[in-house]
Design a protein around this motif. Structure first.
Motif, mmCIF file in Angstrom:
data_model
loop_
_atom_site.group_PDB
_atom_site.id
_atom_site.type_symbol
_atom_site.label_atom_id
_atom_site.label_comp_id
_atom_site.label_asym_id
_atom_site.label_seq_id
_atom_site.Cartn_x
_atom_site.Cartn_y
_atom_site.Cartn_z
ATOM 1 N N LEU A 100 42.572 46.865 32.346
ATOM 2 C CA LEU A 100 42.986 45.609 32.973
ATOM 3 C C LEU A 100 44.413 45.715 33.500
ATOM 4 O O LEU A 100 44.706 45.284 34.619
ATOM 5 C CB LEU A 100 42.866 44.447 31.982
ATOM 6 C CG LEU A 100 41.445 44.026 31.620
ATOM 7 C CD1 LEU A 100 41.466 43.019 30.483
ATOM 8 C CD2 LEU A 100 40.713 43.461 32.828
ATOM 9 N N HIS A 149 40.899 40.110 34.231
ATOM 10 C CA HIS A 149 39.693 40.118 33.401
ATOM 11 C C HIS A 149 38.574 39.325 34.086
ATOM 12 O O HIS A 149 37.428 39.784 34.163
ATOM 13 C CB HIS A 149 40.029 39.523 32.030
ATOM 14 C CG HIS A 149 38.851 39.161 31.199
ATOM 15 N ND1 HIS A 149 37.998 40.100 30.659
ATOM 16 C CD2 HIS A 149 38.370 37.952 30.816
ATOM 17 C CE1 HIS A 149 37.054 39.477 29.971
ATOM 18 N NE2 HIS A 149 37.253 38.187 30.054
ATOM 19 N N GLU A 150 38.903 38.159 34.598
ATOM 20 C CA GLU A 150 37.910 37.316 35.266
ATOM 21 C C GLU A 150 37.400 37.977 36.545
ATOM 22 O O GLU A 150 36.199 37.949 36.828
ATOM 23 C CB GLU A 150 38.508 35.948 35.556
ATOM 24 C CG GLU A 150 38.768 35.155 34.285
ATOM 25 C CD GLU A 150 39.614 33.909 34.495
ATOM 26 O OE1 GLU A 150 39.925 33.568 35.672
ATOM 27 O OE2 GLU A 150 39.991 33.282 33.495
ATOM 28 N N LEU A 197 39.938 36.051 27.319
ATOM 29 C CA LEU A 197 40.302 37.100 26.373
ATOM 30 C C LEU A 197 40.794 36.426 25.101
ATOM 31 O O LEU A 197 41.567 35.475 25.155
ATOM 32 C CB LEU A 197 41.424 37.964 26.955
ATOM 33 C CG LEU A 197 41.059 38.814 28.170
ATOM 34 C CD1 LEU A 197 42.314 39.415 28.780
ATOM 35 C CD2 LEU A 197 40.086 39.910 27.781
ATOM 36 N N GLN A 208 40.137 48.553 27.151
ATOM 37 C CA GLN A 208 39.980 47.439 28.086
ATOM 38 C C GLN A 208 41.347 46.922 28.525
ATOM 39 O O GLN A 208 41.550 46.634 29.709
ATOM 40 C CB GLN A 208 39.161 46.312 27.451
ATOM 41 C CG GLN A 208 38.907 45.166 28.405
ATOM 42 C CD GLN A 208 38.112 44.028 27.779
ATOM 43 O OE1 GLN A 208 37.848 44.028 26.576
ATOM 44 N NE2 GLN A 208 37.747 43.073 28.590
ATOM 45 N N VAL A 268 40.253 42.336 21.700
ATOM 46 C CA VAL A 268 40.166 43.124 22.930
ATOM 47 C C VAL A 268 40.338 44.605 22.598
ATOM 48 O O VAL A 268 41.252 44.994 21.871
ATOM 49 C CB VAL A 268 41.230 42.660 23.954
ATOM 50 C CG1 VAL A 268 41.056 43.399 25.270
ATOM 51 C CG2 VAL A 268 41.135 41.145 24.174
ATOM 52 N N GLN A 309 44.564 37.871 32.304
ATOM 53 C CA GLN A 309 43.362 37.039 32.218
ATOM 54 C C GLN A 309 42.678 36.936 33.581
ATOM 55 O O GLN A 309 41.455 37.046 33.677
ATOM 56 C CB GLN A 309 43.703 35.644 31.694
ATOM 57 C CG GLN A 309 42.516 34.714 31.597
ATOM 58 C CD GLN A 309 41.475 35.160 30.593
ATOM 59 O OE1 GLN A 309 41.811 35.624 29.510
ATOM 60 N NE2 GLN A 309 40.215 35.028 30.937
#
Length: 92
Positions: A21, A71-72, A8, A17, A13, A68
């Motif tokens: 997240l 997100h992954e 990110l 989103q 962003v 993060q």
């Protein structure tokens, strides 16, 4: 199979989103959420957002890593879902 996912990038962003997240995490502190959102969406420097929202710097970075990681995880999952084309209505 290894699946590469980009990080990110602050200031790039989408607000929706960030909300999605965050929904996948246990982060609930309103001040921390505001600081994360200002950093990720608006690109404000970390030093500025932690001071403005009175969030501990180490705590901010720990939670940023959580976002993060979410997100992954979502990016890896996304390859299992097909983007459907918009429905086409055929009138008779």
């Amino acid at each position: 199979m290894q699946y590469e996912v980009g990080k990110l990038v602050a200031g790039t962003v989408d607000p929706e989103q960030v909300d999605l997240l965050l929904a996948g995490t246990s982060i609930r502190s309103e001040e921390l959420i505001l600081a994360l959102r200002e950093h990720l969406v608006n690109g404000r420097p970390v030093s500025e957002v932690v001071e403005k929202h009175q969030v501990n710097l180490n705590h901010f970075y720990k939670r940023l890593r959580v976002v993060q990681a979410e997100h992954e995880r979502v990016a890896r999952l996304s390859r299992f879902y097909v983007q459907l084309a918009p429905a086409v209505v055929i009138s008779e």
